[in-house]
Design a protein around this motif. Sequence first.
Motif, PDB file in Angstrom:
ATOM      1  N   THR A 166       0.879  -1.169   0.000  1.00  0.00           N
ATOM      2  CA  THR A 166       0.000   0.000   0.000  1.00  0.00           C
ATOM      3  C   THR A 166       0.915   1.217   0.000  1.00  0.00           C
ATOM      4  O   THR A 166       2.142   1.074   0.105  1.00  0.00           O
ATOM      5  N   PRO A 167       0.364   2.425  -0.109  1.00  0.00           N
ATOM      6  CA  PRO A 167       1.226   3.613  -0.094  1.00  0.00           C
ATOM      7  C   PRO A 167       2.126   3.710   1.147  1.00  0.00           C
ATOM      8  O   PRO A 167       3.164   4.365   1.084  1.00  0.00           O
ATOM      9  N   ASN A 168       1.738   3.072   2.256  1.00  0.00           N
ATOM     10  CA  ASN A 168       2.589   3.097   3.447  1.00  0.00           C
ATOM     11  C   ASN A 168       2.886   1.696   3.961  1.00  0.00           C
ATOM     12  O   ASN A 168       3.156   1.482   5.138  1.00  0.00           O
ATOM     13  N   MET A 169       2.880   0.728   3.043  1.00  0.00           N
ATOM     14  CA  MET A 169       3.279  -0.643   3.394  1.00  0.00           C
ATOM     15  C   MET A 169       4.136  -1.226   2.285  1.00  0.00           C
ATOM     16  O   MET A 169       3.739  -1.240   1.120  1.00  0.00           O
ATOM     17  N   SER A 170       5.314  -1.683   2.658  1.00  0.00           N
ATOM     18  CA  SER A 170       6.208  -2.375   1.734  1.00  0.00           C
ATOM     19  C   SER A 170       6.335  -3.825   2.162  1.00  0.00           C
ATOM     20  O   SER A 170       5.985  -4.187   3.290  1.00  0.00           O
ATOM     21  N   ASN A 171       6.823  -4.658   1.262  1.00  0.00           N
ATOM     22  CA  ASN A 171       7.167  -6.007   1.686  1.00  0.00           C
ATOM     23  C   ASN A 171       8.669  -6.214   1.536  1.00  0.00           C
ATOM     24  O   ASN A 171       9.324  -5.544   0.734  1.00  0.00           O
ATOM     25  N   TYR A 172       9.188  -7.105   2.340  1.00  0.00           N
ATOM     26  CA  TYR A 172      10.636  -7.354   2.323  1.00  0.00           C
ATOM     27  C   TYR A 172      10.892  -8.849   2.418  1.00  0.00           C
ATOM     28  O   TYR A 172      10.129  -9.596   3.015  1.00  0.00           O
ATOM     29  N   PHE A 173      11.977  -9.264   1.824  1.00  0.00           N
ATOM     30  CA  PHE A 173      12.424 -10.640   1.938  1.00  0.00           C
ATOM     31  C   PHE A 173      13.875 -10.701   1.498  1.00  0.00           C
ATOM     32  O   PHE A 173      14.464  -9.687   1.107  1.00  0.00           O
ATOM     33  N   GLY A 174      14.444 -11.871   1.578  1.00  0.00           N
ATOM     34  CA  GLY A 174      15.823 -12.057   1.136  1.00  0.00           C
ATOM     35  C   GLY A 174      15.888 -13.173   0.114  1.00  0.00           C
ATOM     36  O   GLY A 174      15.008 -14.039   0.059  1.00  0.00           O
ATOM     37  N   ARG A 175      16.921 -13.166  -0.679  1.00  0.00           N
ATOM     38  CA  ARG A 175      17.095 -14.186  -1.723  1.00  0.00           C
ATOM     39  C   ARG A 175      17.696 -15.449  -1.105  1.00  0.00           C
ATOM     40  O   ARG A 175      18.826 -15.854  -1.423  1.00  0.00           O
ATOM     41  N   MET A 176      16.890 -16.058  -0.230  1.00  0.00           N
ATOM     42  CA  MET A 176      17.352 -17.248   0.469  1.00  0.00           C
ATOM     43  C   MET A 176      17.678 -18.383  -0.484  1.00  0.00           C
ATOM     44  O   MET A 176      18.461 -19.282  -0.154  1.00  0.00           O
ATOM     45  N   TYR A 177      17.106 -18.344  -1.680  1.00  0.00           N
ATOM     46  CA  TYR A 177      17.403 -19.403  -2.644  1.00  0.00           C
ATOM     47  C   TYR A 177      18.905 -19.456  -2.957  1.00  0.00           C
ATOM     48  O   TYR A 177      19.437 -20.516  -3.322  1.00  0.00           O
ATOM     49  N   GLN A 178      19.606 -18.330  -2.804  1.00  0.00           N
ATOM     50  CA  GLN A 178      21.054 -18.330  -3.046  1.00  0.00           C
ATOM     51  C   GLN A 178      21.785 -19.195  -2.008  1.00  0.00           C
ATOM     52  O   GLN A 178      22.646 -20.006  -2.358  1.00  0.00           O
ATOM     53  N   ALA A 179      21.411 -19.023  -0.752  1.00  0.00           N
ATOM     54  CA  ALA A 179      22.012 -19.844   0.306  1.00  0.00           C
ATOM     55  C   ALA A 179      21.570 -21.298   0.178  1.00  0.00           C
ATOM     56  O   ALA A 179      22.354 -22.219   0.431  1.00  0.00           O
ATOM     57  N   ARG A 180      20.321 -21.512  -0.226  1.00  0.00           N
ATOM     58  CA  ARG A 180      19.824 -22.876  -0.405  1.00  0.00           C
ATOM     59  C   ARG A 180      20.648 -23.615  -1.459  1.00  0.00           C
ATOM     60  O   ARG A 180      20.956 -24.806  -1.305  1.00  0.00           O
ATOM     61  N   TYR A 181      20.975 -22.926  -2.530  1.00  0.00           N
ATOM     62  CA  TYR A 181      21.785 -23.538  -3.584  1.00  0.00           C
ATOM     63  C   TYR A 181      23.124 -24.006  -3.028  1.00  0.00           C
ATOM     64  O   TYR A 181      23.577 -25.123  -3.310  1.00  0.00           O
ATOM     65  N   LEU A 182      23.748 -23.185  -2.215  1.00  0.00           N
ATOM     66  CA  LEU A 182      25.045 -23.536  -1.637  1.00  0.00           C
ATOM     67  C   LEU A 182      24.931 -24.731  -0.702  1.00  0.00           C
ATOM     68  O   LEU A 182      25.780 -25.629  -0.712  1.00  0.00           O
TER      69      LEU A 182
END
Length: 358
Positions: free
Chosen positions: A123-139
């Motif tokens: 929304t105009p005052n809500m963002s979402n966040y996450f990390g590219r955990m798939y990179q660590a999963r690959y390792l």
Amino acid sequence: MRKILLMLIVAAMSVMMASVAFAGAKKEKVKVGFVYISPIGDEGYSFAQDQGRKAIDALPWVETTAIESVPEGPDSERVVLNLARKGYDVIFGTSFGYMDPMVKVSKKFPKVAFMHCSGFKTTPNMSNYFGRMYQARYLTGIVAGMMTKSNVIGYVAAFPIPEVIRGINAFTLGVRSVNPAATVRVVWTKTWYDPALEKDAAISLLDMKADIITQHQDSPGPLEAAHERGKYAIAYNSDMSKMAPDTQLTSAVWNWAPLFKNTVEQVRDGVWQGNEALWWGMDQGVVDIAPFGPMVPQDVKDKVAAAKQDIISGNNAVFVGPINDQNGKEVVPAGKTMSDPDMLGMNWFVEGVIGNTK
């Protein structure tokens, strides 16, 4: 055309209004609230989020609070609403199922910055966040692929949503990059946090000849199951080696501190904006793997170190074709890299996964 133009103008004005709400409003103190799906004591997902909270709580101008074990649904809406009413400047909702309740509350408090983890709505005052955990999963998949003897690796997984499926696929791509004969068996628990159920799921995989267990779960239950059977495990969320030092090969870990710090600094300086989707990776320090256990050979460490450097430098995007689905059908052509929207909506398994996506 006029209707479309009007809609675009309204959307742009909404974003501008949200920006105005924060622009120029520099704060001497920033109050930050966190809402967790599980207890922080089990060194799982909420524990990792709380480590990030502690990092920003150490800043002299930040004050934080956290509420643990908040179920998804109406309870989370009540908790988020209560934090907003108490004057918290930033509210982090750390579970996927908090998304719709946070959207609802954000519309009632336009001057509060809402940050939702792992979702897709803003929304105009809500963002979402996450990390590219798939990179660590690959390792970690490379570690499992090089160290399995049975060529059966067990994966205890929470819910069949894109976030979890993407991690299973990245792990399997890592496994099969070094061991094409290995397979990854998936068991769904349909829960984020249930130590007993997670442990039982791991036991079922061990009974199917898996000699390494990994997980997308919030507790160390799968690690404990592997330890009791004398098998290896790859943990998730945080370094759980102190619970089973002879069992954990490594762990795919979160480091939320950089992203949290960036957010509260922007709110303090009056420049934070909503309507964003933050997806930080290994190059920004949000995801990584834990130190290797003593049983991991040097050649495995070297292989992982080289792959990690390739990911950080942008030379390995992980989901690069040719990639087949589990039925052998080509999904990603040779040389093509999957887009972020395609990865974020992933609902199919790669070749080498045994299990279903439901």
